[in-house]
Design a protein around this motif. Sequence first.
Motif, PDB file in Angstrom:
ATOM      1  N   PHE A  94       0.853  -1.187   0.000  1.00 12.02           N
ATOM      2  CA  PHE A  94       0.000   0.000   0.000  1.00 12.02           C
ATOM      3  C   PHE A  94       0.888   1.236   0.000  1.00 12.02           C
ATOM      4  O   PHE A  94       2.092   1.149   0.263  1.00 12.02           O
ATOM      5  CB  PHE A  94      -0.948   0.004   1.214  1.00 12.02           C
ATOM      6  N   ASP A  95       0.299   2.380  -0.305  1.00  9.98           N
ATOM      7  CA  ASP A  95       1.060   3.620  -0.417  1.00  9.98           C
ATOM      8  C   ASP A  95       1.059   4.380   0.906  1.00  9.98           C
ATOM      9  O   ASP A  95       0.050   4.448   1.606  1.00  9.98           O
ATOM     10  CB  ASP A  95       0.470   4.515  -1.504  1.00  9.98           C
TER      11      ASP A  95
ATOM     12  N   ASP B  71       3.735  10.953   1.474  1.00 10.65           N
ATOM     13  CA  ASP B  71       5.091  11.401   1.146  1.00 10.65           C
ATOM     14  C   ASP B  71       5.754  12.040   2.363  1.00 10.65           C
ATOM     15  O   ASP B  71       5.082  12.576   3.252  1.00 10.65           O
ATOM     16  CB  ASP B  71       5.044  12.419   0.002  1.00 10.65           C
TER      17      ASP B  71
ATOM     18  N   LEU C 114       8.491  -1.421   2.291  1.00 12.29           N
ATOM     19  CA  LEU C 114       7.670  -0.263   2.636  1.00 12.29           C
ATOM     20  C   LEU C 114       8.501   0.886   3.187  1.00 12.29           C
ATOM     21  O   LEU C 114       8.271   2.051   2.863  1.00 12.29           O
ATOM     22  CB  LEU C 114       6.615  -0.690   3.673  1.00 12.29           C
TER      23      LEU C 114
END
Length: 321
Positions: free
Chosen positions: A140-141, A144, A178
């Motif tokens: 998953f993202d 930032d 990750l």
Amino acid sequence: MESNTTEVSVHSGMLKEVLEGLGKTQKTLPSKFFYDKRGSELFEQICELDEYYPTRTELSIMKNNIGDIAGQLGSGIQLIELGSGSSLKTRLLLDHLPNLHSYVPVDISNDFLSSAAEQLQSEYPNLEINPVSADYTKPFDLPDTNEGIRRIVYYPGSTIGNFTKDEAGDFIALISELIGKNGGLLIGFDLIKDRETLIAAYDDEKGITAQFNKNILTRINRELDANFNPDAFDHKAIFNEEKSRIEMHLVSQKDQTVYMMGSKITIAEGETIHTENSHKYSPESFREITQPHFRTEKTWTDENELFAVQFLTKKHSVLKD
């Protein structure tokens, strides 16, 4: 329209996993589906039970060593908590980590996540909190970060024990990807101990764990239009010595037929649905699953050696002071 499409997609994936599990010779259900809003609330209650030693033991380890733990993690980090809760352990870290860049709670239960994040934001108004609703067992993202911000995953509560040994190795590899270079992992895991203590922790006298176990059927009824009768199942916890794990099962009290979105599932009297594993480790056996990707920096345990908290850093990384 967009939210409805997302909901259909989520339920479609859930349906596939549930039907696959119930189609096996030993019927299974993925333990991640325990954690809808009600399941998350029940688990919070389990953590308060006298028999359930992991939560209070891990908390005592954190309290007794928080200065050292914070020193190991360092300053200017993005703290990513997988399976976030309303835990005191999280607050200990937030209170003691210097110059924390941001906190990213990640949870599969969006309702519970939103509530917990809102509460934390009210307590820490100056902290950037970016909740992410995701199945963290899959890629998953993350939000930032600025250049030079180090990502550290926090995975408390011995949840790593829910995976098989092979799955745990894959999950550790996913965390390694990750966090990127220079990242770290602060993780709790349950240590091997006597059978009586283990069984009591997963089959409490008040029956809260039984409610938690049966709630997965209630959730499947609601979200997948099934007709399970949770009262037609008994909760059972056993210790599988060969695999060094507690297993939770739902035992059918009678022959049953369950319908779910066009599918038919037959369950015989005495047949079980295996809902959760909780593997127990020694420091040596735990190192076997982490060493391909991480090196162990420090391990903290309680005086009775019931539980361990460990900080690991990515191999082949160059850490900055």
